[in-house]
Design an enzyme around this catalytic site. Structure first.
Site, short mmCIF file in Angstrom:
data_model
loop_
_atom_site.label_atom_id
_atom_site.label_comp_id
_atom_site.label_asym_id
_atom_site.label_seq_id
_atom_site.Cartn_x
_atom_site.Cartn_y
_atom_site.Cartn_z
N ILE A 142 -1.16 1.49 -1.26
CA ILE A 142 -0.29 1.53 -0.09
C ILE A 142 1.00 2.26 -0.44
O ILE A 142 1.99 2.16 0.26
CB ILE A 142 0.02 0.09 0.37
N HIS A 156 -5.89 0.19 3.15
CA HIS A 156 -5.01 -0.98 3.25
C HIS A 156 -3.63 -0.63 3.81
O HIS A 156 -2.66 -1.34 3.58
CB HIS A 156 -4.86 -1.65 1.87
N CYS A 197 13.50 -5.31 14.68
CA CYS A 197 13.43 -4.04 15.41
C CYS A 197 14.80 -3.67 15.97
O CYS A 197 15.48 -4.51 16.56
CB CYS A 197 12.40 -4.21 16.53
N GLY A 247 -9.64 3.67 -11.21
CA GLY A 247 -8.60 2.64 -11.31
C GLY A 247 -8.75 1.48 -10.35
O GLY A 247 -7.78 1.00 -9.79
N THR A 248 -9.98 1.04 -10.17
CA THR A 248 -10.17 -0.13 -9.30
C THR A 248 -11.20 -1.09 -9.90
O THR A 248 -12.20 -0.65 -10.47
CB THR A 248 -10.57 0.27 -7.86
N ASN A 276 -11.70 4.37 -15.77
CA ASN A 276 -10.93 3.13 -15.90
C ASN A 276 -10.77 2.84 -17.40
O ASN A 276 -11.71 3.08 -18.17
CB ASN A 276 -11.72 1.98 -15.22
N ALA A 307 -6.27 6.96 -16.10
CA ALA A 307 -6.56 7.94 -15.04
C ALA A 307 -5.83 9.26 -15.27
O ALA A 307 -6.41 10.33 -15.13
CB ALA A 307 -6.19 7.35 -13.68
P1 NAD Z 1 -6.76 -4.32 -9.29
O1 NAD Z 1 -5.37 -4.79 -9.50
O2 NAD Z 1 -7.80 -5.28 -8.93
O3 NAD Z 1 -7.30 -3.54 -10.58
C1 NAD Z 1 -6.64 -2.49 -11.14
C2 NAD Z 1 -7.60 -1.68 -12.03
O4 NAD Z 1 -6.87 -0.62 -12.60
C3 NAD Z 1 -8.22 -2.45 -13.20
O5 NAD Z 1 -9.62 -2.24 -13.23
C4 NAD Z 1 -7.56 -1.84 -14.43
O6 NAD Z 1 -8.40 -1.82 -15.58
C5 NAD Z 1 -7.28 -0.45 -13.95
N1 NAD Z 1 -6.21 0.29 -14.65
C6 NAD Z 1 -5.14 -0.18 -15.31
N2 NAD Z 1 -4.41 0.84 -15.83
C7 NAD Z 1 -5.04 1.98 -15.48
C8 NAD Z 1 -4.80 3.37 -15.70
N3 NAD Z 1 -3.73 3.81 -16.39
N4 NAD Z 1 -5.68 4.26 -15.21
C9 NAD Z 1 -6.78 3.86 -14.50
N5 NAD Z 1 -7.05 2.56 -14.26
C10 NAD Z 1 -6.20 1.64 -14.73
O7 NAD Z 1 -6.63 -3.18 -8.25
P2 NAD Z 1 -7.50 -2.83 -7.03
O8 NAD Z 1 -8.94 -2.99 -7.37
O9 NAD Z 1 -7.05 -1.53 -6.54
O10 NAD Z 1 -7.21 -3.95 -5.93
C11 NAD Z 1 -6.00 -4.57 -5.73
C12 NAD Z 1 -5.42 -4.47 -4.34
O11 NAD Z 1 -4.03 -4.47 -4.53
C13 NAD Z 1 -5.72 -3.21 -3.62
O12 NAD Z 1 -6.31 -3.58 -2.45
C14 NAD Z 1 -4.35 -2.57 -3.26
O13 NAD Z 1 -4.17 -2.56 -1.86
C15 NAD Z 1 -3.33 -3.49 -3.78
N6 NAD Z 1 -2.30 -2.89 -4.68
C16 NAD Z 1 -1.80 -1.66 -4.43
C17 NAD Z 1 -0.86 -1.11 -5.29
C18 NAD Z 1 -0.35 0.27 -4.99
O14 NAD Z 1 -0.26 0.66 -3.85
N7 NAD Z 1 -0.05 1.06 -6.02
C19 NAD Z 1 -0.42 -1.83 -6.40
C20 NAD Z 1 -0.94 -3.11 -6.62
C21 NAD Z 1 -1.89 -3.63 -5.73
ZN ZN Z 2 10.49 -3.77 18.82
#
Ligand code: NAD
Ligand code: ZN
Length: 251
Positions: A105, A121, A150, A190-191, A216, A235
């Site tokens: 996000i 999301h 608002c 990265g998920t 990952n 990544a």
């Molecule tokens: P998660 O927190 O479940 O997992 C993160 C993954 O990233 C892990 O598998 C981990 O091993 C991996 N990771 C760690 N460092 C890394 C790197 N340098 N390079 C590549 N991979 C790396 O995250 P998710 O599965 O995306 O789900 C969490 C939810 O949280 C999502 O739905 C998202 O909306 C939200 N979120 C978003 C942000 C953002 O916008 N940046 C930050 C935190 C959470």
């Molecule tokens: Zn309003």
């Protein structure tokens, strides 16, 4: 960093694909200084996920906003795209990557230059009035008095990202489904793929015959099941090397 042969195999797979998309998660933004939710340095070690539940937000807007302000606007408000985001932008520019489905996000894919981004999301850089629907950009509204309201109708304002208990934005959902059905290669970056329904997309792509390349630093349940090529590493490091290889081979 994965070995030479595996990177070569991944580069050739990308070049020989007809319709490549990426599914990204919190891990792609870690090298921009934004921690993921889960794991050792995850956000949930410091904050209670309850504050991001939609019912809690409406019942306790001030308390919820205090946490939201700290995590999403003070803590990682100034993050910049990293090498991984920039590599994906180069791939789109070169006509190799057709779309990104992101669970993030943070708006960093767009800031890197990608145009075809489906935000599963939502986006924290936009804020919406819960009554009149007025849309604001983060920065337009002062966050010193909470909850944020608002300017027009003085009702509660909500960040335009998906809270726990909320549905996926329709447009992003349908575009993501369409791209998942159409792709013959999905890069999963990265998920953990544990947050549903986004986590189902790699499985859906695979059952439609798509190849899965996963990047990952840690294996996930996908690595052991459906990933055809698992590139273990950060990544930013893996994607910049891989993208250079792909672009070199195309010259
Ligand atoms: P998660 O927190 O479940 O997992 C993160 C993954 O990233 C892990 O598998 C981990 O091993 C991996 N990771 C760690 N460092 C890394 C790197 N340098 N390079 C590549 N991979 C790396 O995250 P998710 O599965 O995306 O789900 C969490 C939810 O949280 C999502 O739905 C998202 O909306 C939200 N979120 C978003 C942000 C953002 O916008 N940046 C930050 C935190 C959470
Ligand atoms: Zn309003």
């Amino acid at each position: 960093m994965p070995d030479y042969a595996l990177l070569e195999k991944a580069a050739y797979t990308i070049i020989n694909s007809r319709y490549t998309i990426a599914l990204t998660g919190a891990g792609i933004s870690v090298e921009s200084g934004i921690p993921p939710f889960r794991g050792e340095h995850g956000i949930w070690n410091r904050y209670d996920p309850l504050t991001l539940e939609i019912d809690f937000f409406y019942q306790n807007p001030t308390e919820s906003w205090q946490v939201i302000r700290e995590i999403f606007y003070q803590f990682f408000g100034n993050a910049k795209p990293n090498k991984a985001h920039l590599a994906l932008a180069k791939l789109e520019e070169a006509g190799i990557l057709q779309a990104i489905i992101t669970q993030n996000i943070d708006n960093l894919h767009q800031e890197a230059g990608n145009r075809e981004v489906y935000e599963f999301h939502g986006n924290s850089k936009k804020l919406v009035c819960t009554r009149c629907g007025m849309v604001y950009h983060a920065g337009e509204l002062a966050l010193d008095v909470l909850p944020v309201t608002c300017l027009d109708c003085h009702s509660l304002v909500k960040p335009d990202f998906v809270f726990f208990g909320e549905g996926i934005p329709k447009d992003a959902y349908f575009r993501s489904m369409e791209a998942t059905e159409r792709c013959d290669l999905m890069l999963v970056i990265g998920t953990t793929a544990e947050v549903m329904p986004a986590g189902q997309l790699p499985g859906m792509a695979k059952s439609n015959g798509s190849t899965i390349i996963e990047i990952n630093p840690e294996p996930t349940y996908l690595s052991q099941t459906i990933s055809d090529i698992f590139l273990q590493g950060k990544a930013g490091e893996v994607l910049s090397v891989l993208t250079d290889r792909v672009l070199q081979k195309m010259d």
